[in-house]
Design a protein around this motif. Sequence first.
Motif, short mmCIF file in Angstrom:
data_model
loop_
_atom_site.label_atom_id
_atom_site.label_comp_id
_atom_site.label_asym_id
_atom_site.label_seq_id
_atom_site.Cartn_x
_atom_site.Cartn_y
_atom_site.Cartn_z
N ARG A 1 29.00 16.08 -19.31
CA ARG A 1 28.79 16.35 -20.73
C ARG A 1 28.91 17.84 -21.05
O ARG A 1 29.42 18.23 -22.10
CB ARG A 1 27.41 15.84 -21.15
N SER A 2 28.43 18.65 -20.12
CA SER A 2 28.52 20.10 -20.31
C SER A 2 29.97 20.56 -20.36
O SER A 2 30.35 21.36 -21.23
CB SER A 2 27.78 20.82 -19.18
N GLN A 3 30.80 20.05 -19.44
CA GLN A 3 32.22 20.41 -19.45
C GLN A 3 32.92 19.91 -20.71
O GLN A 3 33.73 20.63 -21.32
CB GLN A 3 32.92 19.80 -18.21
N LYS B 1 35.35 20.93 -26.30
CA LYS B 1 35.26 20.65 -27.73
C LYS B 1 34.93 21.91 -28.52
O LYS B 1 35.49 22.16 -29.59
CB LYS B 1 34.18 19.59 -27.98
N ASP B 2 34.02 22.73 -27.96
CA ASP B 2 33.63 23.97 -28.64
C ASP B 2 34.81 24.93 -28.76
O ASP B 2 34.96 25.62 -29.79
CB ASP B 2 32.49 24.65 -27.88
N ILE C 1 22.48 10.14 -10.92
CA ILE C 1 23.32 9.70 -12.03
C ILE C 1 23.10 10.59 -13.25
O ILE C 1 24.05 11.04 -13.91
CB ILE C 1 23.01 8.23 -12.38
N ALA C 2 21.83 10.88 -13.56
CA ALA C 2 21.51 11.72 -14.71
C ALA C 2 22.07 13.12 -14.54
O ALA C 2 22.57 13.73 -15.51
CB ALA C 2 19.98 11.78 -14.90
N ARG C 3 22.01 13.67 -13.33
CA ARG C 3 22.56 15.00 -13.08
C ARG C 3 24.05 15.03 -13.31
O ARG C 3 24.59 15.95 -13.93
CB ARG C 3 22.22 15.43 -11.65
N ASP C 4 24.76 13.98 -12.77
CA ASP C 4 26.22 13.95 -12.91
C ASP C 4 26.63 13.81 -14.37
O ASP C 4 27.62 14.42 -14.82
CB ASP C 4 26.79 12.79 -12.09
N GLN C 5 25.88 13.00 -15.12
CA GLN C 5 26.18 12.87 -16.55
C GLN C 5 26.02 14.21 -17.26
O GLN C 5 26.82 14.57 -18.13
CB GLN C 5 25.24 11.83 -17.18
N LYS C 6 25.00 14.94 -16.89
CA LYS C 6 24.74 16.23 -17.51
C LYS C 6 25.88 17.21 -17.26
O LYS C 6 26.32 17.95 -18.15
CB LYS C 6 23.42 16.80 -16.98
N LEU C 7 26.41 17.23 -16.01
CA LEU C 7 27.51 18.11 -15.66
C LEU C 7 28.77 17.79 -16.46
O LEU C 7 29.45 18.67 -17.00
CB LEU C 7 27.80 18.03 -14.16
#
Length: 380
Positions: free
Chosen positions: A313-315, A320-321, A305-311
């Motif tokens: 959030r990165s996208q 946004k950037d 779950i933590a890995r998927d959230q990280k992916l």
Amino acid sequence: MEKMRLIIHKFGFVPGKRTFHTALWREYSLNVSVKHCQKLMKKMNLVAARPLKDAYKHQATHNHECAAPANLVQQNFYIGPRKVILTDITYLYYGPNRTTAYLCVFKDAYTREILGHAFHTKMDTDLVKAAYDDMMEHHKDELKKSQVYIHSDQGSQYTSTTFAQILKDDGFLQSVSGRGNSQDNAPMESFFARMKTHILNLAALCPDYKTSEKLVNGYISSYNSEQYQYQLAGLTPKEFYIYVTEGIYPLDNYYGVKAEELRTINDLVNDRLKRRQEERDKRREAARKKSEARSMLNKSPLQIIARDQKLVRSQLKQWKDAHELSEKQISHLEELLKKIASAGDYILTLTDAQKEELKDPQNWKKHEQLSYVFEMNDLF
């Protein structure tokens, strides 16, 4: 005279009187003076190959001259082996349509050895990086010293942030020639001039890119390993590096022991490199086993779950950037225009002596009001 014909056949060009003198001694043990070599060349109607004017001089683009890196070398090229590495780009043409290709070279100023090179149809940062990677692949261990300078001209390929970051990551000091001053990189210019004297017309006979690349690779290999140089104690660049680092001069006889009875100097150097490589391989293998041991651990559902959230959030952050970047860039350019206008007003307040001092681009760094130049590089 027959030996001189054989030397021309080996090198593929007519060398000068000093090269003839050195080659006759190294190849045939003939001690012929430089002056006598000159007389023989005149008798044989031989004219040494001489450099031609480079039609592509001063054609590269530059970053802002007042924000360029400093010239740390200051023409002090000969401080030691593998201490000052020179680099530059030149052109060759091949084929019936005189297609242009570009050669980037990294050269040890002290030993004159070509440490890395790359040949391509485009003159860009990738060409420089390929030549740099070639140098690091074959000579990385030799360059692991303090205060190693990488010196170039102010071409955009060398003043790019990409190349500067590569040098910084590997611990090298970047040095750049003065704007338009070829003397600041004279040994590199000299090599290109001499190389073109020998192979520029031959490259024009090459029918395609692959053949011209083979010609260039063969010439550089011959230059490093076969072409004796009068100024290098009659040695090739590779031999001279071994001589100045190992203290062994290649002779036919050592105190009554013939050279063929001994192991070669190259074998000695290769054995040392082999031992270093074996030590590195052992460390890498130990690190690989540790990594495999960690990967064998089962991941818990919470880790997934933590890995998927990280992916995700990165996208999300990337999108946004991208939106924010366009707004920031507009704001940045508007602010930069104000700084340039302010710099113009500041110049008007200076004395004539101060204005005269600013004719040297390096002096712009002394004035905080003119610091906008460091924000200009992305626009060049």
